[in-house]
Scaffold this active site. Structure first.
Site, PDB file in Angstrom:
ATOM      1  N   HIS A 172       3.689  -2.464   3.080  1.00 53.94           N
ATOM      2  CA  HIS A 172       3.782  -1.110   2.539  1.00 53.94           C
ATOM      3  C   HIS A 172       5.113  -0.909   1.828  1.00 53.94           C
ATOM      4  O   HIS A 172       6.067  -1.654   2.056  1.00 53.94           O
ATOM      5  CB  HIS A 172       3.636  -0.065   3.652  1.00 53.94           C
ATOM      6  CG  HIS A 172       2.265  -0.010   4.240  1.00 53.94           C
ATOM      7  ND1 HIS A 172       1.798  -0.962   5.124  1.00 53.94           N
ATOM      8  CD2 HIS A 172       1.241   0.877   4.069  1.00 53.94           C
ATOM      9  CE1 HIS A 172       0.548  -0.663   5.476  1.00 53.94           C
ATOM     10  NE2 HIS A 172       0.193   0.443   4.848  1.00 53.94           N
ATOM     11  N   HIS A 220      -6.097   2.898  -4.222  1.00 51.82           N
ATOM     12  CA  HIS A 220      -6.055   3.103  -2.761  1.00 51.82           C
ATOM     13  C   HIS A 220      -6.559   4.502  -2.398  1.00 51.82           C
ATOM     14  O   HIS A 220      -6.187   5.048  -1.363  1.00 51.82           O
ATOM     15  CB  HIS A 220      -4.622   2.898  -2.271  1.00 51.82           C
ATOM     16  CG  HIS A 220      -4.500   2.670  -0.791  1.00 51.82           C
ATOM     17  ND1 HIS A 220      -5.360   1.878  -0.075  1.00 51.82           N
ATOM     18  CD2 HIS A 220      -3.571   3.127   0.106  1.00 51.82           C
ATOM     19  CE1 HIS A 220      -4.995   1.846   1.194  1.00 51.82           C
ATOM     20  NE2 HIS A 220      -3.919   2.610   1.328  1.00 51.82           N
ATOM     21  N   ASP A 245       0.816  -1.216   0.000  1.00 51.18           N
ATOM     22  CA  ASP A 245       0.000   0.000   0.000  1.00 51.18           C
ATOM     23  C   ASP A 245       0.852   1.269   0.000  1.00 51.18           C
ATOM     24  O   ASP A 245       2.047   1.252   0.301  1.00 51.18           O
ATOM     25  CB  ASP A 245      -0.900   0.026   1.241  1.00 51.18           C
ATOM     26  CG  ASP A 245      -2.096  -0.905   1.115  1.00 51.18           C
ATOM     27  OD1 ASP A 245      -2.089  -1.755   0.214  1.00 51.18           O
ATOM     28  OD2 ASP A 245      -3.019  -0.788   1.943  1.00 51.18           O
ATOM     29  N   ASP A 246       0.158   2.380  -0.305  1.00 51.49           N
ATOM     30  CA  ASP A 246       0.647   3.752  -0.078  1.00 51.49           C
ATOM     31  C   ASP A 246       1.745   4.213  -1.035  1.00 51.49           C
ATOM     32  O   ASP A 246       2.482   5.153  -0.713  1.00 51.49           O
ATOM     33  CB  ASP A 246       1.142   3.928   1.371  1.00 51.49           C
ATOM     34  CG  ASP A 246       0.030   3.786   2.383  1.00 51.49           C
ATOM     35  OD1 ASP A 246      -1.121   3.560   1.969  1.00 51.49           O
ATOM     36  OD2 ASP A 246       0.314   3.877   3.596  1.00 51.49           O
ATOM     37  N   HIS A 291      -5.741   9.220   0.492  1.00 54.41           N
ATOM     38  CA  HIS A 291      -5.517   8.334   1.646  1.00 54.41           C
ATOM     39  C   HIS A 291      -6.272   8.846   2.880  1.00 54.41           C
ATOM     40  O   HIS A 291      -5.738   8.960   3.986  1.00 54.41           O
ATOM     41  CB  HIS A 291      -4.028   8.200   1.964  1.00 54.41           C
ATOM     42  CG  HIS A 291      -3.717   6.970   2.769  1.00 54.41           C
ATOM     43  ND1 HIS A 291      -3.774   6.932   4.150  1.00 54.41           N
ATOM     44  CD2 HIS A 291      -3.364   5.722   2.383  1.00 54.41           C
ATOM     45  CE1 HIS A 291      -3.448   5.722   4.581  1.00 54.41           C
ATOM     46  NE2 HIS A 291      -3.201   4.967   3.524  1.00 54.41           N
TER      47      HIS A 291
END
Length: 299
Positions: free
Chosen positions: A265, A166, A114-115, A170
């Site tokens: 991540h 995503h 993620d991210d 965020h």
């Protein structure tokens, strides 16, 4: 006369015998050599034919192994087209990966990051490790990061790894209006497609909190909504914290179960731990699911 005749006959016999004894060996030798060469050629031809058969059979076996739908080693991530009837797995309510039919491998893992996208060196390090283990992972990206560095998104795509949505900023979506949630999701769909030519088919809400509206908007956009079932807890770690890689290994292996959907991540310590983690998972008998074989929601 009889004596002379006998003498002549004896002389003739002696001359004939001498000629036979002095006959060159080349003819006999040539015949022997020819026979040996024929045997050698025959043997080499037989060997080549057998080798060709073995190579053909080996290639056939390799193809069967490479085309297994659980682990991606010959397919090319997003660029490979898989029909709905070939979808081998689906996600259950706890977001675990579950076989669609008997006989499919149950001891499987879905890898996710993620991210991102954040840094080229870190992305390359992660994907180098994935390639080493013939694994695919979904890279769930944020729109604002893609806008800042579209070349990093293209890097992930060019290296044949699936890209997921995503959200743009965020933020926690579950308490936002439907209009705001649509903006957060659909702007990412657009920028990813504009950058790579392909829109995402997976959606993970930030903080695992999408709410009913997030699920609704994701489905309207043909996205498979998911959170995770195993957290590496890499996001809780600090830069100066000791033994972070060991902590990641411990966090994942303690929660590990068939169908694990592992959340990681784009972080330096995660990239550092990844090779050891995947090796350990393989040693435990797990395989890595290619995301393209996971069933998507009906449009």
């Amino acid at each position: 006369m009889g004596t002379k005749t006998a003498a002549i006959l004896l002389t003739a016999c002696l001359l004939l015998s001498a000629c036979t004894a002095n006959k060159p060996e080349s003819a006999a030798s040539d015949t022997s050599t020819s026979t040996k060469e024929q045997k050698t050629v025959s043997s080499e031809t037989s060997y080549r034919n057998q080798t060709n058969r073995d190579d053909h059979n080996s290639a056939g076996k390799a193809t069967v192994q490479l085309n297994k739908p659980v682990v991606d080693s010959s397919k090319t991530g997003e660029s490979a087209t898989v029909s709905a009837t070939d979808k081998t797995y689906h996600l259950d309510k706890a977001y675990n990966v579950v076989p669609n039919q008997k006989g499919a491998e149950k001891k499987v893992i879905l890898l996710t990051f993620d991210d991102g996208p954040k840094e080229a060196s870190m992305i390359n390090k992660i994907i180098d490790t994935l390639d080493k283990h013939k694994a695919k992972a979904i890279f769930f990206v944020n729109g604002y990061r893609v806008k800042e560095h579209p070349e990093l998104l293209k890097l992930i795509h060019d290296r044949r790894q699936p890209i997921g949505n995503h959200s743009w900023d965020h933020i926690v979506l579950k308490n936002k209006s439907e209009a705001e949630v649509k903006k957060q999701i659909e702007t990412v769909q657009k920028i990813v497609k504009d950058t790579t030519g392909q829109a995402p088919v997976f959606f993970r809400p930030p903080h695992g909190a999408g709410g009913d509206v997030g699920r609704k908007v994701a489905k309207e956009n043909g996205l498979l909504y998911m959170t995770w079932s195993v957290g590496s807890l890499d996001w809780t770690m600090k830069k100066n914290q000791p033994n972070k890689t060991d902590a990641i290994l411990k966090n994942v292996t303690e929660q590990l179960h068939p169908g694990s959907n592992i959340l990681m991540h784009e972080l330096p310590w995660t990239a550092e731990a990844l090779d050891d983690l995947l090796t350990r998972l393989e040693q435990k008998g797990y395989q890595f699911v290619d995301p393209q074989y996971i069933e998507l929601p009906a449009n």
